[in-house]
Design a protein around this motif. Structure first.
Motif, PDB file in Angstrom:
ATOM      1  N   UNK A 102      -3.220  68.921   9.306  1.00  0.00           N
ATOM      2  CA  UNK A 102      -4.148  68.336  10.269  1.00  0.00           C
ATOM      3  C   UNK A 102      -3.655  68.606  11.691  1.00  0.00           C
ATOM      4  N   UNK A 103      -4.565  68.896  12.624  1.00  0.00           N
ATOM      5  CA  UNK A 103      -4.128  69.209  13.987  1.00  0.00           C
ATOM      6  C   UNK A 103      -3.590  67.993  14.733  1.00  0.00           C
ATOM      7  N   UNK A 104      -2.630  68.258  15.584  1.00  0.00           N
ATOM      8  CA  UNK A 104      -2.067  67.251  16.485  1.00  0.00           C
ATOM      9  C   UNK A 104      -1.532  66.018  15.748  1.00  0.00           C
ATOM     10  N   UNK A 105      -0.767  66.257  14.690  1.00  0.00           N
ATOM     11  CA  UNK A 105      -0.130  65.144  13.979  1.00  0.00           C
ATOM     12  C   UNK A 105       0.989  64.516  14.811  1.00  0.00           C
ATOM     13  N   UNK A 110      11.596  70.588  13.743  1.00  0.00           N
ATOM     14  CA  UNK A 110      11.678  71.025  12.348  1.00  0.00           C
ATOM     15  C   UNK A 110      12.228  69.942  11.425  1.00  0.00           C
ATOM     16  N   UNK A 111      13.133  69.109  11.931  1.00  0.00           N
ATOM     17  CA  UNK A 111      13.648  68.014  11.097  1.00  0.00           C
ATOM     18  C   UNK A 111      12.520  67.060  10.709  1.00  0.00           C
ATOM     19  N   UNK A 112      11.635  66.776  11.653  1.00  0.00           N
ATOM     20  CA  UNK A 112      10.496  65.912  11.347  1.00  0.00           C
ATOM     21  C   UNK A 112       9.553  66.592  10.365  1.00  0.00           C
ATOM     22  N   UNK A 118       8.561  66.497   2.710  1.00  0.00           N
ATOM     23  CA  UNK A 118       9.199  65.959   1.506  1.00  0.00           C
ATOM     24  C   UNK A 118       8.586  64.630   1.084  1.00  0.00           C
ATOM     25  N   UNK A 119       8.189  63.814   2.050  1.00  0.00           N
ATOM     26  CA  UNK A 119       7.545  62.539   1.727  1.00  0.00           C
ATOM     27  C   UNK A 119       6.212  62.776   1.020  1.00  0.00           C
ATOM     28  N   UNK A 120       5.420  63.697   1.545  1.00  0.00           N
ATOM     29  CA  UNK A 120       4.126  63.994   0.929  1.00  0.00           C
ATOM     30  C   UNK A 120       4.307  64.651  -0.434  1.00  0.00           C
ATOM     31  N   UNK A 330       6.471  58.039   7.977  1.00  0.00           N
ATOM     32  CA  UNK A 330       7.671  58.870   7.853  1.00  0.00           C
ATOM     33  C   UNK A 330       8.135  59.351   9.227  1.00  0.00           C
ATOM     34  N   UNK A 331       7.206  59.717  10.088  1.00  0.00           N
ATOM     35  CA  UNK A 331       7.567  60.108  11.451  1.00  0.00           C
ATOM     36  C   UNK A 331       8.250  58.964  12.188  1.00  0.00           C
ATOM     37  N   UNK A 332       7.682  57.771  12.042  1.00  0.00           N
ATOM     38  CA  UNK A 332       8.270  56.600  12.709  1.00  0.00           C
ATOM     39  C   UNK A 332       9.676  56.326  12.196  1.00  0.00           C
ATOM     40  N   UNK A 333       9.832  56.412  10.883  1.00  0.00           N
ATOM     41  CA  UNK A 333      11.166  56.179  10.280  1.00  0.00           C
ATOM     42  C   UNK A 333      12.155  57.253  10.714  1.00  0.00           C
TER      43      UNK A 333
END
Length: 337
Positions: A102-105, A110-112, A118-120, A330-333
């Motif tokens: 999806x655009x503009x996630x 690269x770590x994110x 991996x979460x998905x 996951x981004x927040x974590x």
């Protein structure tokens, strides 16, 4: 004495048979040529061979086993044991992981990208969909945000994207379409010819691909900060082949993933560090869009495309809202860590 020799020969033959039976060779289908995008697979092969004393080997083929758009089909019929593919090549076959396209996630490094992928990949709905193709998700191929190279006068305003023919797949293609662009989903290996022949004006790639496929050599300019999104290209293994591995070989494969991805990130980081010098060397102008132009792009492309994706995927029985929220959480974590 004859009995002793006969017994020794039989033992030797038996040992050779056991050794041969213990050896496992997997065929791995990639495409193009060895590059930053494939370094984790190359490293995986190295680590697996080391850990098993050469008993388990990965034979990597660049285009010799399948076309890139057919790698998932090849996995599904067991034509080879491991492959890399990109979700945008056949969005109907891997709907769930397209949440990552999806655009503009807002993924910023690269770590994110590794963390959200991996979460998905671990979500039951994603694994269930991949199992329909006899595919087990092994590891991501994390890529930075895509940016475009183009010919002619630089396009640094959103209005200039209207009518622009751009090589872009997945959510990135949808984003350009939302501002009047004309996306085409030619494969990576076809991008240079499409640019050379004028089929497209611009090409959206991550940095390594602009180098690997030569599009940077046709470019007059490159957008440094457009960052509309990226594509998701997992490495998968055939489920039957994976389950047929001995416990030792399976452990060697699974335990090598982190090392392979770590090697990939280190190698890709070196490429990003030298990107500005590549632009200078090839006399490519770096274009930066004003923040107001970027905000307008996000407003048109981000929310509407995301909401449509959630509605469409939910109607098809996928937990689309959950998948999107998983990415955000996951981004927040990841940032908290």
């Amino acid at each position: 004495m004859n009995k002793i020799l006969t017994g020794a020969v039989a033992a030797a033959v038996s040992f050779a048979f056991v050794s041969e039976a213990a050896a496992v060779e997997w065929n791995v289908s990639l495409w193009g040529k060895r590059r930053a995008f494939t370094e984790h697979v190359e490293k995986l092969a190295e680590l697996v061979s080391e850990k098993t004393g050469g008993e388990f080997t990965l034979n990597i083929s660049y285009g010799g086993l399948s076309k890139n758009k057919e790698n998932l089909d090849g996995i599904s019929i067991g034509a080879f044991e491991m492959a890399q593919f990109c979700a945008g090549y056949h969005r109907d076959k891997n709907r769930a992981i397209t949440v990552l396209e999806l655009p503009f996630l807002g993924v910023s490094n690269l770590d994110e990208e590794v963390a959200v992928s991996q979460a998905v990949y671990s979500h039951p709905a994603v694994q269930e969909e991949m199992a329909q193709w006899s595919a087990r998700l092994l590891m991501p191929s994390p890529m930075p945000q895509y940016n475009i190279v183009g010919t002619g006068e630089p396009r640094d305003q959103l209005a200039e994207f209207d009518g622009m023919r751009v090589r872009a797949t997945g959510g990135i293609g949808q984003a350009f379409s939302a501002v009047g662009g004309v996306p085409t989903s030619v494969t990576a290996t076809e991008a240079y010819n499409a640019m050379e022949s004028g089929v497209v004006d611009t090409v959206a790639f991550a940095q390594h691909a602009h180098l690997a496929y030569g599009t940077i050599n046709r470019a007059d300019w490159w957008t440094a900060n457009l960052n509309p999104g990226t594509v998701n290209c997992p490495v998968v293994v055939n489920i039957d082949a994976y389950e047929a591995l001995s416990p030792e070989h399976r452990e060697a494969l699974d335990s090598s993933v982190d090392g392979a991805v770590g090697h990939y990130l280190e190698n890709y980081g070196k490429l990003l560090d030298k990107w500005d010098s590549v632009l200078t060397e090839k006399n490519v102008t770096k274009v930066e869009l004003a923040e107001g132009e970027l905000d307008a792009f996000r407003k048109v492309a981000a929310d509407p495309i995301r909401e449509k994706w959630i509605a469409d995927m939910s109607a098809q029985g996928l937990p689309a809202q959950d998948l999107y929220e998983l990415v955000m959480a996951t981004l927040k974590q990841q940032r908290g860590n």
